[in-house]
Design an enzyme around this catalytic site. Structure first.
Site, PDB file in Angstrom:
ATOM      1  N   ASP A   1       1.354  -0.802  -0.068  1.00  0.00           N
ATOM      2  CA  ASP A   1       0.425  -0.421   0.181  1.00  0.00           C
ATOM      3  C   ASP A   1       0.725   1.114  -0.351  1.00  0.00           C
ATOM      4  O   ASP A   1       2.083   1.190   0.910  1.00  0.00           O
ATOM      5  CB  ASP A   1      -1.240  -0.336   1.636  1.00  0.00           C
ATOM      6  CG  ASP A   1      -2.013  -0.060   1.103  1.00  0.00           C
ATOM      7  OD1 ASP A   1      -2.026   1.473   0.428  1.00  0.00           O
ATOM      8  OD2 ASP A   1      -2.974  -0.444   1.158  1.00  0.00           O
TER       9      ASP A   1
ATOM     10  N   HIS B   1     -11.140  -3.383   4.010  1.00  0.00           N
ATOM     11  CA  HIS B   1     -11.245  -3.337   5.393  1.00  0.00           C
ATOM     12  C   HIS B   1     -11.633  -1.251   5.755  1.00  0.00           C
ATOM     13  O   HIS B   1     -11.436  -0.759   6.936  1.00  0.00           O
ATOM     14  CB  HIS B   1      -9.653  -2.544   6.129  1.00  0.00           C
ATOM     15  CG  HIS B   1      -8.751  -1.710   5.063  1.00  0.00           C
ATOM     16  ND1 HIS B   1      -8.868  -2.026   3.327  1.00  0.00           N
ATOM     17  CD2 HIS B   1      -8.604  -0.438   4.995  1.00  0.00           C
ATOM     18  CE1 HIS B   1      -7.896  -0.710   2.742  1.00  0.00           C
ATOM     19  NE2 HIS B   1      -7.777   0.293   4.146  1.00  0.00           N
ATOM     20  N   ASP B   2     -12.475  -1.005   4.913  1.00  0.00           N
ATOM     21  CA  ASP B   2     -13.022   0.523   4.575  1.00  0.00           C
ATOM     22  C   ASP B   2     -14.262  -0.231   4.654  1.00  0.00           C
ATOM     23  O   ASP B   2     -15.283   0.501   5.081  1.00  0.00           O
ATOM     24  CB  ASP B   2     -12.233   1.169   3.632  1.00  0.00           C
ATOM     25  CG  ASP B   2     -11.228   2.083   3.416  1.00  0.00           C
ATOM     26  OD1 ASP B   2     -10.604   2.190   5.077  1.00  0.00           O
ATOM     27  OD2 ASP B   2     -10.631   1.941   3.063  1.00  0.00           O
TER      28      ASP B   2
HETATM   29  C1  GLC Z   1      -7.966   5.320   2.325  1.00  0.00           C
HETATM   30  C2  GLC Z   1      -8.119   3.714   3.317  1.00  0.00           C
HETATM   31  C3  GLC Z   1      -8.590   4.789   4.198  1.00  0.00           C
HETATM   32  C4  GLC Z   1      -7.669   5.256   5.029  1.00  0.00           C
HETATM   33  C5  GLC Z   1      -8.021   6.879   4.339  1.00  0.00           C
HETATM   34  C6  GLC Z   1      -7.083   7.243   4.892  1.00  0.00           C
HETATM   35  O1  GLC Z   1      -9.501   5.221   1.824  1.00  0.00           O
HETATM   36  O2  GLC Z   1      -8.125   2.299   2.378  1.00  0.00           O
HETATM   37  O3  GLC Z   1      -8.105   3.060   5.449  1.00  0.00           O
HETATM   38  O4  GLC Z   1      -8.908   5.250   6.203  1.00  0.00           O
HETATM   39  O5  GLC Z   1      -7.377   6.036   2.862  1.00  0.00           O
HETATM   40  O6  GLC Z   1      -5.759   7.146   4.343  1.00  0.00           O
END
Ligand code: GLC
Ligand code: CA
Length: 557
Positions: A98, A329-330
């Site tokens: 990531d 995960h979101d």
């Molecule tokens: C993306 C990620 C999320 C995170 C956000 C800020 O949407 O998937 O988990 O909180 O970015 O980095």
């Protein structure tokens, strides 16, 4: 169409903190991942995507990075990471990282330097601005963050504010500064040279802010977002990363792209010299049971979901490439959202086939393959996620009752995706021999990997069959056209994939009540081979059948 390897892979996403704890401290880690490599491989997947595993103070569980070139000590170190990387490669699986460069952590060395003084060389790595009004005590503009109140945080020593579109601990990087872009390229090279195979780029559609940072239309949250979503230089910066680094490696990039529109998506992903991302994560299909954001629930609308999927299929296919996902995960768990907890296995299979047989690269999120479901949070104190707390605070600020607010939180919170993976029915679901950092879903005795390994008809084994089917039919999956049928149906999602003489008919039913399915014109179902299904005893009567709850049938001709 070119035959590019990223078109044939299936990706498994790991959010390491909740995957598997290898050293018994209650926190998932890379030792745990290493132990589970054979399991991951056994699914038939070809690639692992790690949500951030770098050092972090955890204000957003790893999406606030304090060192881009190391491993979070809670998860291990570079040595175990390299073992995992080699172990994955030995098993024929690629690994992507990531890349979170819209912002760093406030604990990152660059930020610590940047707040020392206006003339520190790192000052301009971030958006530092003087306040407005008398004594400059008002923030530089009216923006609100996505995650934690206002988008500006005041620093007494400097008498300046810094911008954070997300949490207070996530200061936005100033990508307009060429030095910042050089840093990003350095990070890309660092991991690619170590052998990783690509990146998932976090909120990549936010990296370029409109000049002058003008005020935005006032909203309860994220005021000002139009000034940085798909900002003016996004494409240019992505092109620079590609030309200077990515194009020199056989690697792959998927951009997380909230609020991207089709036109932009085509610009980013169209194959050829101008392509800057191999694919993007769009969000439209994740809004079929909510209004704009996950916390404003509406009844699940199959038509809304179908429309979103088909829109992306019809626009991108043949030009760029789609990514396919229903969990990460979101978001809350998909069976609890679009399927049925009562018909968990049945609806889980239908959901799986429904998205994975479209054209694109499928992603599976940890626990999705066993049909993990939502848990229940009794109070906000049980939630640890900054975004969830923000949503809670906003509801309460607007005087919604505690009960109403917790109902919305329980519907929409991404915490549901973050409970530990349920490996078996032993204590803590086999996730950890210590005390898990986050609560284990109480249903782990009914839903776990070990049980499903032993059941030929489990969801887990269905995922294996589905992935194997994709492999066996790789050309059809990659190149076959997508054509939606029965578009107005509120009960069925039906589409065909066609390549030359080969044809696949996917019939996914989304109802608990019996419905009649009549073969579409030109189809004689009795001539087709039933290749994937979720009930035994699949009868036909006059080219039609009556469905059982969430019945799935996939016919091949
Ligand atoms: C993306 C990620 C999320 C995170 C956000 C800020 O949407 O998937 O988990 O909180 O970015 O980095
Ligand atoms: Ca651990």
């Amino acid at each position: 169409m070119h035959n590019k390897w990223y078109k044939d892979v299936v990706v498994y996403q790991i959010w390491a903190r909740s995957f598997c704890d290898g050293n018994g401290d209650g926190i998932g880690d890379l030792y745990g991942v290493y132990d589970k490599l054979d399991y991951i491989k056994s699914l038939g997947v070809d690639m692992i995507w790690f949500s951030p595993i770098y050092p972090t103070p955890n204000c957003d569980y790893g999406y606030d990075i304090s060192d881009y070139r190391n491993i979070n000590p809670e998860f291990g170190d570079l040595e175990i990471f390299k073992k995992v990387l080699d172990g994955a490669h030995e098993r024929g699986m690629k690994v992507i990282m990531d890349l979170v460069v819209n912002h760093t952590s406030t604990e990152h060395e660059w930020f610590k330097q940047s707040k020392k003084s206006d003339d520190n060389p790192y000052h301009d790595y971030y958006f530092w601005r003087k306040g407005r009004g008398k004594n400059g005590k008002n923030p530089p503009n009216n923006w609100l963050s996505m995650f934690e109140g206002g988008a500006w945080e005041y620093n007494e020593d400097l008498a300046e504010y810094y911008l954070h579109v997300f949490a207070v601990g996530q200061p936005d990087l100033n990508m307009d500064n060429p030095k910042v872009r050089e840093e990003v390229k350095g990070i890309l090279k660092f991991w690619l040279d170590m052998g990783v195979d690509g990146f998932r780029e976090d909120v990549i559609t936010f990296i370029s802010k409109k000049e002058g940072l003008p005020n935005g239309f006032p909203l309860p949250v994220a005021t000002g977002y139009k000034n940085y979503v798909n900002g003016p230089h996004t494409y240019e910066y992505l092109k620079e990363f590609k030309d200077d680094v990515l194009s020199k490696y056989d690697c792959f990039v998927v951009g997380e792209s909230p609020m991207v529109n089709m036109q932009r998506a085509l610009q980013y992903t169209t194959e050829g010299d101008g392509q800057v991302l191999q694919m993007m994560f769009s969000f439209d299909h994740m809004c079929a049971d909510c209004f704009m954001i996950d916390y404003i629930p509406t009844p699940f609308s199959l038509r809304k979901m179908k429309k979103a999927f088909s829109n992306w299929q019809n626009t991108i296919n043949g030009t760029g490439w789609n990514s396919l996902y229903i969990e990460n995960h979101d978001h809350a768990r998909i069976i609890s959202r679009y399927g049925s907890e009562k018909y968990r296995t049945e609806s889980g299979k239908t959901l799986a086939a429904m998205y994975m047989l479209q054209q694109g690269t499928p992603y599976i999120y940890q626990g999705q393959e066993i049909g993990m479901t939502n848990t229940h949070f009794n109070s906000i104190d049980e939630c640890l996620d900054v975004a969830t707390h923000n949503a809670y605070n906003i509801f309460r600020k607007f005087r919604f009752s505690e009960k109403f607010t917790m109902d919305k939180i329980n519907k929409g919170t991404r915490e549901h995706a973050r409970t530990p993976v349920q490996w078996d029915d032993s204590e803590n679901a086999g996730f950890s021999s210590g005390t898990p950092w986050f609560k284990v879903n109480e249903n782990y005795k009914q839903i776990n990997v070990a049980d499903q390994e032993n059941d030929e008809n489990s969801l887990l084994n269905f995922y294996r069959k589905l992935i194997a089917f994709r492999k066996d039919n790789a050309v059809l999956m990659r190149e076959g056209s997508y054509n939606e049928l029965m578009k107005s149906s509120k009960k069925f999602y039906v589409y065909e994939r066609i390549l030359g003489d080969e044809k696949l008919l996917v019939v996914a039913n989304f109802s608990e009540k019996p419905c009649t399915f009549k073969a579409p014109d030109g189809y004689d179902l009795s001539k087709g081979e039933l290749v994937l299904y979720n009930y035994s005893d699949n009868k036909l009567e006059n080219n039609s059948y009556t469905t059982r709850p969430y019945e799935l049938r996939v016919y091949k001709f």
